[in-house]
Motif scaffolding. Structure first.
Motif, PDB file in Angstrom:
ATOM      1  N   ARG A  58       3.460   4.886   9.391  1.00 44.61           N
ATOM      2  CA  ARG A  58       3.956   4.635   8.034  1.00 44.61           C
ATOM      3  C   ARG A  58       4.932   5.720   7.581  1.00 44.61           C
ATOM      4  O   ARG A  58       5.713   5.505   6.670  1.00 44.61           O
ATOM      5  CB  ARG A  58       2.775   4.546   7.049  1.00 44.61           C
ATOM      6  CG  ARG A  58       1.911   3.326   7.305  1.00 44.61           C
ATOM      7  CD  ARG A  58       0.916   3.070   6.185  1.00 44.61           C
ATOM      8  NE  ARG A  58       0.218   1.810   6.413  1.00 44.61           N
ATOM      9  CZ  ARG A  58       0.674   0.631   6.040  1.00 44.61           C
ATOM     10  NH1 ARG A  58       1.837   0.549   5.406  1.00 44.61           N
ATOM     11  NH2 ARG A  58      -0.002  -0.467   6.295  1.00 44.61           N
ATOM     12  N   THR A  59       4.866   6.879   8.226  1.00 45.35           N
ATOM     13  CA  THR A  59       5.789   7.964   7.914  1.00 45.35           C
ATOM     14  C   THR A  59       6.285   8.566   9.219  1.00 45.35           C
ATOM     15  O   THR A  59       5.663   8.408  10.270  1.00 45.35           O
ATOM     16  CB  THR A  59       5.111   9.064   7.087  1.00 45.35           C
ATOM     17  OG1 THR A  59       4.079   9.678   7.872  1.00 45.35           O
ATOM     18  CG2 THR A  59       4.494   8.503   5.808  1.00 45.35           C
TER      19      THR A  59
ATOM     20  N   LYS B  30       0.829  -1.206   0.000  1.00 45.25           N
ATOM     21  CA  LYS B  30       0.000   0.000   0.000  1.00 45.25           C
ATOM     22  C   LYS B  30       0.862   1.254   0.000  1.00 45.25           C
ATOM     23  O   LYS B  30       1.770   1.409   0.806  1.00 45.25           O
ATOM     24  CB  LYS B  30      -0.903  -0.017   1.246  1.00 45.25           C
ATOM     25  CG  LYS B  30      -1.842   1.167   1.367  1.00 45.25           C
ATOM     26  CD  LYS B  30      -2.671   1.069   2.635  1.00 45.25           C
ATOM     27  CE  LYS B  30      -3.596   2.269   2.783  1.00 45.25           C
ATOM     28  NZ  LYS B  30      -4.394   2.183   4.038  1.00 45.25           N
ATOM     29  N   GLY B  31       0.581   2.157  -0.924  1.00 46.73           N
ATOM     30  CA  GLY B  31       1.261   3.443  -0.960  1.00 46.73           C
ATOM     31  C   GLY B  31       2.555   3.469  -1.755  1.00 46.73           C
ATOM     32  O   GLY B  31       3.042   4.549  -2.121  1.00 46.73           O
ATOM     33  N   ILE B  32       3.128   2.309  -2.033  1.00 48.91           N
ATOM     34  CA  ILE B  32       4.433   2.274  -2.701  1.00 48.91           C
ATOM     35  C   ILE B  32       4.344   2.754  -4.146  1.00 48.91           C
ATOM     36  O   ILE B  32       5.259   3.420  -4.652  1.00 48.91           O
ATOM     37  CB  ILE B  32       5.043   0.860  -2.631  1.00 48.91           C
ATOM     38  CG1 ILE B  32       5.538   0.577  -1.215  1.00 48.91           C
ATOM     39  CG2 ILE B  32       6.180   0.687  -3.622  1.00 48.91           C
ATOM     40  CD1 ILE B  32       6.697   1.458  -0.771  1.00 48.91           C
ATOM     41  N   LYS B  33       3.255   2.441  -4.823  1.00 51.02           N
ATOM     42  CA  LYS B  33       3.120   2.896  -6.216  1.00 51.02           C
ATOM     43  C   LYS B  33       3.262   4.412  -6.315  1.00 51.02           C
ATOM     44  O   LYS B  33       3.962   4.939  -7.186  1.00 51.02           O
ATOM     45  CB  LYS B  33       1.764   2.469  -6.782  1.00 51.02           C
ATOM     46  CG  LYS B  33       1.661   1.000  -7.152  1.00 51.02           C
ATOM     47  CD  LYS B  33       0.333   0.737  -7.841  1.00 51.02           C
ATOM     48  CE  LYS B  33       0.173  -0.718  -8.216  1.00 51.02           C
ATOM     49  NZ  LYS B  33      -1.079  -0.977  -8.949  1.00 51.02           N
TER      50      LYS B  33
ATOM     51  N   LEU C 150       5.673   3.663  -9.319  1.00 53.63           N
ATOM     52  CA  LEU C 150       5.626   2.313  -9.908  1.00 53.63           C
ATOM     53  C   LEU C 150       4.402   2.165 -10.799  1.00 53.63           C
ATOM     54  O   LEU C 150       3.269   2.396 -10.358  1.00 53.63           O
ATOM     55  CB  LEU C 150       5.574   1.257  -8.804  1.00 53.63           C
ATOM     56  CG  LEU C 150       6.893   0.716  -8.266  1.00 53.63           C
ATOM     57  CD1 LEU C 150       6.651  -0.030  -6.950  1.00 53.63           C
ATOM     58  CD2 LEU C 150       7.565  -0.198  -9.265  1.00 53.63           C
ATOM     59  N   ASP C 151       4.610   1.759 -12.015  1.00 54.89           N
ATOM     60  CA  ASP C 151       3.516   1.539 -12.957  1.00 54.89           C
ATOM     61  C   ASP C 151       3.352   0.033 -13.173  1.00 54.89           C
ATOM     62  O   ASP C 151       3.713  -0.503 -14.226  1.00 54.89           O
ATOM     63  CB  ASP C 151       3.797   2.261 -14.275  1.00 54.89           C
ATOM     64  CG  ASP C 151       2.633   2.152 -15.254  1.00 54.89           C
ATOM     65  OD1 ASP C 151       1.508   1.878 -14.791  1.00 54.89           O
ATOM     66  OD2 ASP C 151       2.860   2.329 -16.468  1.00 54.89           O
ATOM     67  N   ILE C 152       2.861  -0.652 -12.136  1.00 49.98           N
ATOM     68  CA  ILE C 152       2.691  -2.106 -12.203  1.00 49.98           C
ATOM     69  C   ILE C 152       1.359  -2.481 -11.562  1.00 49.98           C
ATOM     70  O   ILE C 152       0.811  -1.733 -10.761  1.00 49.98           O
ATOM     71  CB  ILE C 152       3.832  -2.861 -11.475  1.00 49.98           C
ATOM     72  CG1 ILE C 152       3.966  -2.387 -10.027  1.00 49.98           C
ATOM     73  CG2 ILE C 152       5.145  -2.702 -12.218  1.00 49.98           C
ATOM     74  CD1 ILE C 152       4.986  -3.149  -9.212  1.00 49.98           C
ATOM     75  N   ASP C 153       0.856  -3.645 -11.932  1.00 48.80           N
ATOM     76  CA  ASP C 153      -0.377  -4.165 -11.354  1.00 48.80           C
ATOM     77  C   ASP C 153      -0.119  -5.540 -10.764  1.00 48.80           C
ATOM     78  O   ASP C 153       0.647  -6.337 -11.318  1.00 48.80           O
ATOM     79  CB  ASP C 153      -1.469  -4.270 -12.430  1.00 48.80           C
ATOM     80  CG  ASP C 153      -1.890  -2.894 -12.954  1.00 48.80           C
ATOM     81  OD1 ASP C 153      -2.191  -2.022 -12.119  1.00 48.80           O
ATOM     82  OD2 ASP C 153      -1.913  -2.716 -14.185  1.00 48.80           O
ATOM     83  N   ASP C 154      -0.770  -5.817  -9.639  1.00 54.26           N
ATOM     84  CA  ASP C 154      -0.646  -7.129  -9.029  1.00 54.26           C
ATOM     85  C   ASP C 154      -1.116  -8.207 -10.004  1.00 54.26           C
ATOM     86  O   ASP C 154      -2.056  -7.997 -10.773  1.00 54.26           O
ATOM     87  CB  ASP C 154      -1.491  -7.214  -7.751  1.00 54.26           C
ATOM     88  CG  ASP C 154      -0.932  -6.341  -6.629  1.00 54.26           C
ATOM     89  OD1 ASP C 154       0.049  -5.628  -6.877  1.00 54.26           O
ATOM     90  OD2 ASP C 154      -1.478  -6.396  -5.521  1.00 54.26           O
ATOM     91  N   GLY C 155      -0.449  -9.352  -9.944  1.00 52.73           N
ATOM     92  CA  GLY C 155      -0.873 -10.433 -10.811  1.00 52.73           C
ATOM     93  C   GLY C 155       0.264 -11.388 -11.119  1.00 52.73           C
ATOM     94  O   GLY C 155       1.363 -11.294 -10.561  1.00 52.73           O
ATOM     95  N   LEU C 156      -0.006 -12.314 -12.013  1.00 50.25           N
ATOM     96  CA  LEU C 156       0.961 -13.342 -12.388  1.00 50.25           C
ATOM     97  C   LEU C 156       2.055 -12.739 -13.265  1.00 50.25           C
ATOM     98  O   LEU C 156       1.767 -12.052 -14.246  1.00 50.25           O
ATOM     99  CB  LEU C 156       0.248 -14.464 -13.144  1.00 50.25           C
ATOM    100  CG  LEU C 156       1.069 -15.711 -13.447  1.00 50.25           C
ATOM    101  CD1 LEU C 156       1.401 -16.464 -12.161  1.00 50.25           C
ATOM    102  CD2 LEU C 156       0.305 -16.623 -14.413  1.00 50.25           C
ATOM    103  N   ILE C 157       3.309 -12.979 -12.895  1.00 49.55           N
ATOM    104  CA  ILE C 157       4.410 -12.484 -13.741  1.00 49.55           C
ATOM    105  C   ILE C 157       5.240 -13.616 -14.330  1.00 49.55           C
ATOM    106  O   ILE C 157       6.083 -13.373 -15.190  1.00 49.55           O
ATOM    107  CB  ILE C 157       5.321 -11.496 -12.984  1.00 49.55           C
ATOM    108  CG1 ILE C 157       5.846 -12.080 -11.676  1.00 49.55           C
ATOM    109  CG2 ILE C 157       4.602 -10.194 -12.726  1.00 49.55           C
ATOM    110  CD1 ILE C 157       6.812 -11.146 -10.945  1.00 49.55           C
TER     111      ILE C 157
END
Length: 403
Positions: free
Chosen positions: A312-313, A165-168, A173-180
Motif C-alpha cells: 500500500r506504500t 481504507k486509509g484514504i480518510k 477526508l471528513d466524510i462517511d459512507d452512505g447514500l449521497i
C-alpha cells in the motif's frame, strides 16, 4: 463591479516542472517552492514553473502529500461546473462506445480517476445504482457539481459513497459512507458478467463491491479451464472460479479465501449459476491453504493467484515482494507439468519489471522452469492515460510450468 480576486499561485522549485508540463496530475508538497495567498482544501490554484511560466490549474489540499491535483493545462479554462460536466460526459461516452447496450454497460467502471482526467474520483455502475469513491479531499469539495453531472448523464436510482481504507487519514477526508443521492441500493443485487450472474453487496463488499478490472482475464481463464482441475486463490466472491467452472469441460474448481462473508456470497453465486457441484469453497489464508495443499501432494492444471494489494506504500514494497515470491512459489509447486498459472498484482508500487522478477525468483526457488505466455492487464473501462504511468496498476502474467 469588483474584479474577481486573483487565484493563489503555487510556484515550483527549480527543475521540478517537467512532469507537470507533460501533464502528470500529481504535484507533491516536495516540488513546491512557495504558495502565494491563503488556501483551503478544494481551492483552485495556478501552478507556475520557477521562472513564472504557466503550467496548469489545479485543486489544493494542504493536508495531503499530493498537495495539488492538476485538471486543466489551459490557462483560460477554470475548474468549474462546466469542466466537471464535460469530463463526466467524455468518460461516459467512452464506456458507451466500448459496451453499447450490452449487460456490461450496466456493470462497469464509469470513471477511472486520473485516466478520465478526474484525479481522485472513481465511479462504478451496478445496474441502476452508482458507487462513488473519493481519493481526493480537494475534488470532493466539488461533489455537488460532479454528482449533478452524473445524475444528468446516467439518471440512476441512487448514488452510494464508499471510502477506501486509509484514504480518510491520508487526505483529511471528513466524510462517511452512505447514500449521497436518490434511493439506497438493495443489500443484494445481481449483475451479469460473461453470461454469469453475480450477487454484489454495494454497502459492505470490498472496494466498490466488485472487481471489474479482471473481466477480460476471467474470459481467458474460462477458455483455459477445459479438462482442468482448477485452484482459485483469494477467490473473494468467486468470479474467477465461476468463469472457470462455466466451461462445460472443466473438471473441478477449488476456491479459497479467508473471508467468511465473501465465501458465503461466492457460494450463493455458484448456486445461482447452477455450478455448485463443480466448485468447492474453502475458508483459508492464501499462504496456509496453499502450503497445506503442497503437503497433501495436490496438483492442479490451472491456478489463479489474485491476492489483494500487498504494497500500500513504497515503504512496504520489500515486504510485499517477499510475500509475492512466496505465493508464486507455492503456486508453481502445485501445478502439474504443463499447467497454467494466471498470477496477478494490483499493487501500484510493484512495477511490471518487479513482478517479472518475482516470477523469475519463484521459479528459481522451486526449481521448475516457467514460461510467460502473455502479459495481461486491466479491462478497457480502466484505461491507462499516457501522462500518468501509475494508472497502469494491474499486472497479470499468464504462465506455464514446463517441468
Amino acid at each position: 463591479m469588483n474584479a474577481p480576486s486573483p487565484l493563489p499561485v503555487a510556484t515550483l522549485k527549480p527543475r521540478k516542472a517537467l512532469p507537470f508540463f507533460c501533464q502528470h496530475p500529481w504535484v507533491y508538497d516536495s516540488a513546491i517552492k512557495r504558495i502565494s495567498g491563503s488556501v483551503n482544501t478544494g481551492d483552485e490554484v495556478i501552478v507556475r514553473a520557477n521562472d513564472g511560466q504557466f503550467i496548469a490549474r489545479g485543486l489544493i489540499n494542504p493536508n495531503s502529500k499530493i498537495r495539488i491535483r492538476l485538471y486543466s493545462w489551459d490557462e483560460s479554462t477554470p475548474l468549474d461546473a462546466s469542466l466537471w460536466k464535460s469530463r463526466v460526459h467524455h468518460a461516459l461516452q467512452l464506456r458507451e462506445h466500448l459496451f453499447g447496450d450490452t449487460p456490461t454497460s450496466k456493470a462497469c467502471r464509469l470513471i477511472f480517476s486520473e485516466s478520465d482526467r478526474l484525479s481522485g474520483l472513481t465511479v462504478d455502475r451496478f445496474n441502476d445504482w452508482l458507487v462513488v469513491q473519493w481519493t481526493s479531499a480537494a475534488l470532493e469539495k466539488h461533489q455537488k457539481e460532479i454528482i449533478d453531472a452524473l445524475v444528468e448523464e446516467v439518471s440512476p436510482k441512487g448514488i452510494w459513497l464508499r471510502t477506501e481504507k486509509g484514504i480518510k487519514t491520508l487526505e483529511g477526508l471528513d466524510i462517511d459512507d452512505g447514500l449521497i443521492w436518490g434511493e439506497e441500493p438493495p443489500r443484494s443485487m445481481t449483475i451479469e458478467e460473461n453470461a454469469l450472474q453475480f450477487h454484489v453487496d454495494l454497502i459492505e463488499g470490498q472496494k466498490t463491491g466488485f472487481y471489474f478490472d479482471q473481466r477480460e482475464n476471467r474470459r481467458v481463464i474460462h477458455d483455459l479451464a477445459a479438462k482442468a482441475h482448477v485452484l482459485d486463490v483469494c477467490t473473494y466472491t468467486g468470479s474467477f472460479a465461476l468463469n472457470a467452472a462455466s466451461n462445460p469441460q472443466c473438471e473441478s474448481v477449488l476456491a479459497i479465501d479467508s473471508s467468511p462473508s465473501a465465501l458465503e456470497l461466492a457460494q450463493s453465486n455458484a448456486d445461482a449459476n447452477g455450478l455448485a457441484s463443480k466448485v468447492t469453497f474453502q475458508r483459508s489464508d492464501a499462504f496456509d491453504g496453499m502450503s497445506e495443499l503442497v503437503e497433501q501432494g495436490r496438483k492442479f492444471d490451472l491456478i489463479v493467484l489474485d491476492p489483494p494489494k500487498l504494497a500500500r506504500t513504497r515503504g512496504g514494497l520489500k515486504r510485499a515482494v517477499k510475500a509475492y515470491i512466496r505465493l508464486n512459489s507455492l503456486a508453481i509447486q502445485l501445478l502439474q507439468p504443463g499447467g497454467f498459472l494466471l498470477t496477478c498484482s494490483c499493487s501500484g508500487h510493484v512495477s511490471p519489471t518487479d513482478f517479472f522478477q518475482i516470477i523469475a525468483q519463484a521459479s528459481l526457488e522451486v526449481g521448475r522452469p516457467v514460461q510467460i505466455l502473455q502479459e495481461l492487464g486491466q479491462a478497457p473501462d480502466h484505461p491507462v492515460i499516457a501522462s500518468c504511468p501509475e494508472t497502469s496498476y494491474l499486472k497479470a502474467f499468464l504462465c506455464r510450468v514446463i517441468g
